[in-house]
Write a protein that holds these residues in place. Structure first.
Motif, short mmCIF file in Angstrom:
data_model
loop_
_atom_site.label_atom_id
_atom_site.label_comp_id
_atom_site.label_asym_id
_atom_site.label_seq_id
_atom_site.Cartn_x
_atom_site.Cartn_y
_atom_site.Cartn_z
N LEU A 1 -0.31 -17.27 5.02
CA LEU A 1 -0.82 -18.43 4.53
C LEU A 1 0.02 -17.86 2.94
CD1 LEU A 1 -0.48 -21.20 3.77
CD2 LEU A 1 -3.00 -21.06 3.72
N ALA A 2 -0.44 -16.37 2.86
CA ALA A 2 -0.75 -15.62 1.47
C ALA A 2 0.53 -14.74 1.56
CB ALA A 2 -1.97 -14.56 1.30
N LEU A 3 1.19 -14.34 2.28
CA LEU A 3 2.29 -14.36 2.22
C LEU A 3 3.50 -15.23 1.73
CD1 LEU A 3 3.11 -11.80 4.71
CD2 LEU A 3 3.12 -11.20 3.02
N ARG A 4 3.28 -16.64 1.76
CA ARG A 4 4.00 -17.95 1.34
C ARG A 4 3.90 -18.46 0.39
NH1 ARG A 4 4.37 -17.40 7.10
NH2 ARG A 4 6.57 -18.22 7.95
N SER A 5 2.41 -17.80 -0.40
CA SER A 5 1.73 -18.45 -1.33
C SER A 5 1.82 -17.16 -2.68
CB SER A 5 0.73 -19.41 -1.59
OG SER A 5 -0.36 -18.52 -0.60
N GLY A 6 1.86 -16.29 -2.24
CA GLY A 6 2.41 -15.33 -3.49
C GLY A 6 0.74 -14.65 -3.88
N THR A 7 -0.18 -15.02 -2.57
CA THR A 7 -1.71 -14.71 -2.48
C THR A 7 -2.17 -13.38 -2.48
OG1 THR A 7 -2.25 -17.29 -2.33
CG2 THR A 7 -3.87 -15.68 -2.78
N ARG A 8 -3.21 -12.71 -3.96
CA ARG A 8 -3.31 -11.62 -3.05
C ARG A 8 -4.28 -11.30 -1.60
NH1 ARG A 8 -7.25 -8.56 -6.48
NH2 ARG A 8 -9.37 -8.91 -6.01
N ILE A 9 -3.88 -10.45 -0.94
CA ILE A 9 -5.30 -10.10 -0.13
C ILE A 9 -6.38 -8.92 -0.49
CG2 ILE A 9 -5.36 -9.50 2.18
CD1 ILE A 9 -2.21 -10.78 2.42
N VAL A 10 -7.21 -9.31 0.01
CA VAL A 10 -8.55 -8.67 -0.16
C VAL A 10 -9.43 -8.02 0.41
CG1 VAL A 10 -8.47 -8.62 -2.77
CG2 VAL A 10 -10.07 -10.02 -1.38
N CYS A 11 -10.25 -7.08 1.13
CA CYS A 11 -10.30 -6.67 2.33
C CYS A 11 -11.88 -6.32 1.84
CB CYS A 11 -9.72 -5.29 3.53
SG CYS A 11 -10.47 -5.50 4.47
N ALA A 12 -13.28 -6.50 3.10
CA ALA A 12 -13.90 -6.04 1.55
C ALA A 12 -14.88 -4.37 2.95
CB ALA A 12 -15.47 -6.46 3.17
N GLU A 13 -14.89 -3.26 2.03
CA GLU A 13 -15.49 -2.10 1.30
C GLU A 13 -15.30 -1.87 2.90
OE1 GLU A 13 -14.92 1.27 0.78
OE2 GLU A 13 -14.19 -0.11 -0.67
N ASP A 14 -16.59 -2.67 3.56
CA ASP A 14 -17.04 -2.57 4.76
C ASP A 14 -16.71 -2.52 5.73
OD1 ASP A 14 -17.65 -4.83 4.15
OD2 ASP A 14 -19.44 -5.49 5.29
N VAL A 15 -15.55 -3.56 5.43
CA VAL A 15 -14.63 -3.40 7.67
C VAL A 15 -13.46 -2.58 7.01
CG1 VAL A 15 -12.36 -5.05 7.81
CG2 VAL A 15 -14.94 -6.36 7.34
N LEU A 16 -13.39 -1.76 5.53
CA LEU A 16 -12.21 -1.49 5.40
C LEU A 16 -13.42 0.55 6.29
CD1 LEU A 16 -10.46 -1.75 2.60
CD2 LEU A 16 -9.23 -1.75 4.90
N ASP A 17 -14.48 0.44 5.65
CA ASP A 17 -15.18 1.81 6.23
C ASP A 17 -15.19 1.85 8.16
OD1 ASP A 17 -15.79 2.73 3.36
OD2 ASP A 17 -17.62 1.77 3.68
N ALA A 18 -15.12 0.50 8.06
CA ALA A 18 -15.25 0.13 9.71
C ALA A 18 -14.37 0.35 10.84
CB ALA A 18 -16.30 -0.62 10.61
N ALA A 19 -13.52 -0.02 10.40
CA ALA A 19 -12.21 0.06 11.40
C ALA A 19 -10.59 -0.09 10.59
CB ALA A 19 -11.35 -1.89 11.74
N SER A 20 -11.13 1.03 9.35
CA SER A 20 -9.69 1.65 8.65
C SER A 20 -9.53 3.04 9.53
CB SER A 20 -9.60 1.78 7.84
OG SER A 20 -10.28 2.24 6.85
N ILE A 21 -8.30 3.41 9.32
CA ILE A 21 -7.77 4.93 9.31
C ILE A 21 -7.18 5.48 8.29
CG2 ILE A 21 -7.07 4.27 11.83
CD1 ILE A 21 -4.46 4.37 11.40
N SER A 22 -7.09 6.61 8.20
CA SER A 22 -7.34 7.27 6.95
C SER A 22 -5.83 7.76 7.22
CB SER A 22 -7.86 8.34 6.07
OG SER A 22 -9.12 7.52 5.60
N THR A 23 -5.08 8.09 6.57
CA THR A 23 -3.59 9.38 6.71
C THR A 23 -3.55 10.55 5.81
OG1 THR A 23 -2.41 8.38 4.64
CG2 THR A 23 -2.35 6.81 7.14
#
Length: 154
Positions: free
Chosen positions: A107-129
């Protein structure tokens, strides 16, 4: 909350499970979210700017929001529990609706809406490069430029 961008959709092998890959807009973390095939197709269509002859579900949702006089102002990925991600749709009227991240991203891609993510979600589930991994990500982007949404149909 940290802004994220959609890198693209791919199919993880050998499980053939689709995932959407998000990248921190101001950082080096990537967030993979495993999604369903239908949602992968919807996100891939929107990401590539592919238009359908009839409105797909997420296009219909965007049209309905607009027709009802509201506006989607932000998509938030707010939680991850037991490898299940949770999102919220935030509207200009102040209404917030719980939703799956895959539907929210489509839906965000179709409406041009920004997407944000909670810092704790990024801390828990992201990977760094690293630099080498960034080169691999660039190869992945090139792959995404060549893949068609129909490649996700089962």
């Amino acid at each position: 909350m940290r802004e994220v961008e959609v890198v693209g959709v791919r199919v993880e092998m050998p499980s053939s499970q689709p995932l959407v890959l998000l990248r921190e807009a101001e950082g080096s973390r990537y967030l993979p979210i495993w999604i369903g095939a239908v949602e992968a197709t919807a996100i891939a269509y929107a990401h590539q700017g592919t238009e359908s002859p009839r409105p797909l579900t997420h296009e219909l949702m965007a049209t309905l929001v607009e027709a009802l006089g509201d506006e989607l102002t932000e998509v938030r990925i707010v939680d991850v529990r037991d490898n299940v991600f949770y999102a919220e749709l935030v509207f200009a009227s102040g209404v917030q609706v719980s939703a799956r991240p895959s539907d929210s991203i489509a839906l965000a891609l179709r409406s041009g809406t920004r997407i944000v993510c909670a810092e704790d979600v990024l801390d828990a589930a992201s990977i760094s490069t690293s630099q080498d991994e960034d080169e691999e990500i660039e190869k992945f982007r090139e792959f995404l430029d060549e893949i068609e949404p129909e490649d996700f149909d089962r």
